[in-house]
Design a protein around this motif. Sequence first.
Motif, PDB file in Angstrom:
ATOM      1  N   GLU A   1       0.481  -1.273  -0.121  1.00 35.24           N
ATOM      2  CA  GLU A   1       0.426   0.101   0.128  1.00 35.24           C
ATOM      3  C   GLU A   1       0.742   1.252  -0.305  1.00 35.24           C
ATOM      4  N   LEU A   2       2.065   1.267   0.659  1.00 34.67           N
ATOM      5  CA  LEU A   2       3.027   2.419   0.405  1.00 34.67           C
ATOM      6  C   LEU A   2       3.590   2.233  -0.826  1.00 34.67           C
ATOM      7  N   CYS A   3       3.583   1.200  -1.722  1.00 32.32           N
ATOM      8  CA  CYS A   3       4.489   1.315  -3.045  1.00 32.32           C
ATOM      9  C   CYS A   3       2.927   1.941  -3.740  1.00 32.32           C
ATOM     10  N   ARG A   4       1.618   1.975  -3.454  1.00 33.83           N
ATOM     11  CA  ARG A   4       0.901   2.635  -4.710  1.00 33.83           C
ATOM     12  C   ARG A   4       0.809   3.529  -3.732  1.00 33.83           C
ATOM     13  N   THR A   5       0.625   4.379  -3.100  1.00 32.38           N
ATOM     14  CA  THR A   5       0.134   5.856  -2.390  1.00 32.38           C
ATOM     15  C   THR A   5       1.489   6.307  -2.913  1.00 32.38           C
ATOM     16  N   LEU A   6       2.774   5.801  -3.381  1.00 32.30           N
ATOM     17  CA  LEU A   6       4.106   6.660  -3.729  1.00 32.30           C
ATOM     18  C   LEU A   6       3.756   6.646  -4.865  1.00 32.30           C
ATOM     19  N   GLU A   7       3.188   5.669  -5.802  1.00 30.24           N
ATOM     20  CA  GLU A   7       2.962   5.441  -7.032  1.00 30.24           C
ATOM     21  C   GLU A   7       4.670   4.750  -7.618  1.00 30.24           C
ATOM     22  N   VAL A   8       5.287   4.103  -7.160  1.00 27.56           N
ATOM     23  CA  VAL A   8       6.612   3.323  -6.740  1.00 27.56           C
ATOM     24  C   VAL A   8       6.520   1.936  -6.860  1.00 27.56           C
ATOM     25  N   SER A   9       7.512   1.433  -7.906  1.00 29.81           N
ATOM     26  CA  SER A   9       7.520   0.143  -7.750  1.00 29.81           C
ATOM     27  C   SER A   9       8.112   0.015  -6.360  1.00 29.81           C
ATOM     28  N   ILE A  10       7.571  -1.830  -5.269  1.00 24.12           N
ATOM     29  CA  ILE A  10       8.620  -2.005  -4.344  1.00 24.12           C
ATOM     30  C   ILE A  10      10.401  -1.811  -5.090  1.00 24.12           C
ATOM     31  N   ASP A  11      10.939  -2.234  -5.854  1.00 26.47           N
ATOM     32  CA  ASP A  11      12.172  -2.544  -5.793  1.00 26.47           C
ATOM     33  C   ASP A  11      12.643  -0.819  -6.244  1.00 26.47           C
ATOM     34  N   LYS A  12      11.984   0.447  -6.304  1.00 25.20           N
ATOM     35  CA  LYS A  12      12.372   1.074  -6.849  1.00 25.20           C
ATOM     36  C   LYS A  12      12.491   1.636  -5.610  1.00 25.20           C
ATOM     37  N   LEU A  13      11.185   1.744  -4.504  1.00 26.64           N
ATOM     38  CA  LEU A  13      11.643   2.664  -3.285  1.00 26.64           C
ATOM     39  C   LEU A  13      12.485   1.324  -2.441  1.00 26.64           C
ATOM     40  N   LEU A  14      13.437   0.453  -2.055  1.00 26.76           N
ATOM     41  CA  LEU A  14      13.761  -0.073  -1.932  1.00 26.76           C
ATOM     42  C   LEU A  14      15.171   0.112  -2.547  1.00 26.76           C
TER      43      LEU A  14
END
Length: 272
Positions: free
Chosen positions: A51-64
């Motif tokens: 949900e954090l990734c959906r809210t920030l509009e980024v993939s999990i890979d990019k967030l990490l």
Amino acid sequence: MKEKLARNIAIYRKERGLTQEELATRLGISFQAVSKWENAVTMPDLSLVPELCRTLEVSIDKLLGYVSQDKPITIYEEEYKTENYYWGTEPNSGVYEVLKAMPPSRRLKLLDIGCGEGRDAVFFARNGYEVTGIDVSDAGIEKTKRLAEYAGVQVNVLKADVLDFRLDKPYDIIYSSGVLHYIKPEFRQEIFANYKQFTNPGGIHVLNVFVHKPFIAPPPENEPHAYKWHSGELLSHYRDWLIKDSAEIVFDCNSSGIPHQHAMSTVMAQKA
């Protein structure tokens, strides 16, 4: 990992225009929890990450921090896919200013921010600098590696978006030409503070930016991710450094096949 995740959450939250409180509300948590994430005190619970990734509009890979960019942000990605070098292989004139100001009489670490197809990065490596280059273009990175191999030199090339990239180790020289307009104005203070923090004492920054002038027509290239700089703005980031050179120039350009002009501010600054 924790520090990189903390930084990315803060960056992408701000890009979405969200406060810590607004992000917390969307996730159903306290704003103190978001604050702890962004200060690397704690990490998000695994169940919250999708949900954090959906809210920030980024993939999990990019967030990490594993993927620098989900989609091309530069118009030159396609141009770099051709066999020929779009900008040629002769270096920019600014590289000679680096050589004069800080010749590699000892081992010097140099970072080329936005190395493109590698013409400047390879020139520096051929002249004895230990060079790292970053660029967001996959095609540009491959051509940089190819040019370095042809020249018989080593260039460490990384894929990174200048908007996301932060230093975590020091350099003696930070160099960038024709790239910093991809940094959004609201992130410039923080990004330049990072560049300055991770510059060794006595080190230099040699940079240029395109500046907006009402008497010069917009360039023919449509760059949706480019942001204006203004006269004096680049110099203002170095009020606490020694200014070794600074100028503003107007020059002719034919990169798109359509003659046009650019205004550019340049700076060479040295850390005490």
